[in-house]
Design a protein around this motif. Structure first.
Motif, short mmCIF file in Angstrom:
data_model
loop_
_atom_site.label_atom_id
_atom_site.label_comp_id
_atom_site.label_asym_id
_atom_site.label_seq_id
_atom_site.Cartn_x
_atom_site.Cartn_y
_atom_site.Cartn_z
N MET A 128 0.83 -1.21 0.00
CA MET A 128 0.00 0.00 0.00
C MET A 128 0.86 1.26 0.00
O MET A 128 0.53 2.24 -0.68
CB MET A 128 -0.94 -0.01 1.21
N ILE B 25 -5.97 -0.04 5.29
CA ILE B 25 -5.54 -1.43 5.14
C ILE B 25 -5.99 -2.21 6.36
O ILE B 25 -6.17 -1.64 7.44
CB ILE B 25 -4.00 -1.56 4.95
N SER C 166 -5.09 6.00 3.25
CA SER C 166 -5.41 4.67 2.73
C SER C 166 -5.77 3.74 3.89
O SER C 166 -5.18 3.82 4.96
CB SER C 166 -4.21 4.11 1.97
N GLU D 264 0.39 3.93 -2.91
CA GLU D 264 0.03 5.31 -2.57
C GLU D 264 1.07 6.29 -3.13
O GLU D 264 0.71 7.33 -3.69
CB GLU D 264 -0.04 5.40 -1.05
#
Ligand SMILES: Cc1cc2nc3c(=O)[nH]c(=O)nc-3n(C[C@H](O)[C@H](O)[C@H](O)COP(=O)(O)O)c2cc1C
Length: 140
Positions: free
Chosen positions: A99, A119, A117, A103
Motif C-alpha cells: 500500500m 488497510i 489509505s 500510494e
C-alpha cells in the motif's frame, strides 16, 4: 450529486467486504455509487466519475494483483492527475508495504488522495469497516 466509483479486486472476499463498506459510506454521504471489478472498469471510464476508490489486496510479493487489477490500474495511472481517489485493501503477513508503494505511485501522478489509505489484516474488523465508511464519505 457526486458520482463515485468503487473499483476493487478480491480473491477471498476480504477486500470485497471493505469495498462494500466504502460504498455504503459514500452512499450515506449522498453520492451515487457504482461498485465494480476490473472487468467492468477501464481508464476511459475515469472521467465519468467525480471520485474513485480503488481496492486491491497485497498479492505477489507486496504487489497489486497482476492479472486483472494491475493491468487495469496501470492504464488508469496517467489519468490520475488532479483526480480525487482513495485506496484500500487487505493484506496477510506483510506490513503494508504494497500500500505504501501504491500510494506513493498515485501521489507521484498528482492524484488527490481524499483519505488516508485503509488497510486491514485479512477480514475487516469493526474498526476497519468504520475506516472504510469514512473513506467512502471522503469521496462523496
Ligand atoms: C498469491 C498470494 C500472494 C499474497 N501476497 C501477500 C503479500 O505479499 N503480503 C501480504 O501481506 N499478504 C499477501 N497475501 C495475503 C492476502 O493479501 C490476504 O489474504 C488478503 O486478505 C486477501 O484479500 P482478498 O480476500 O480480498 O483476496 C497474499 C495472498 C496470496 C493468495
Amino acid at each position: 450529486m457526486s458520482k463515485v466509483a468503487v473499483v476493487y479486486w478480491s480473491s477471498t472476499g476480504n477486500t470485497e467486504a471493505m469495498a462494500n463498506e466504502v460504498a455504503e459510506g459514500a452512499k450515506a454521504a449522498g453520492a451515487e455509487v457504482s461498485v465494480m471489478t476490473p472487468d467492468d472498469f477501464s481508464a476511459d471510464k475515469m472521467d465519468e466519475y467525480d471520485a474513485i476508490a480503488f481496492g486491491c489486496p497485497a498479492m505477489g510479493a507486496e504487489e497489486l494483483e497482476e492479472t486483472e487489477f494491475e493491468p487495469m490500474f496501470s492504464a488508469c495511472i496517467s489519468r490520475l492527475g488532479g483526480k480525487k481517489i482513495a485506496l484500500f485493501g487487505s493484506y496477510g503477513w506483510g506490513d503494508g508495504e504494497w500500500m505504501r508503494t501504491w500510494e506513493e505511485n498515485c501521489k507521484n501522478e498528482g492524484a488527490v488522495l481524499t483519505h488516508e489509505s485503509v488497510i486491514c489484516q485479512e477480514e475487516p474488523d469493526d474498526d476497519a469497516k468504520a475506516a472504510c465508511q469514512e473513506l467512502g464519505k471522503s469521496l462523496a
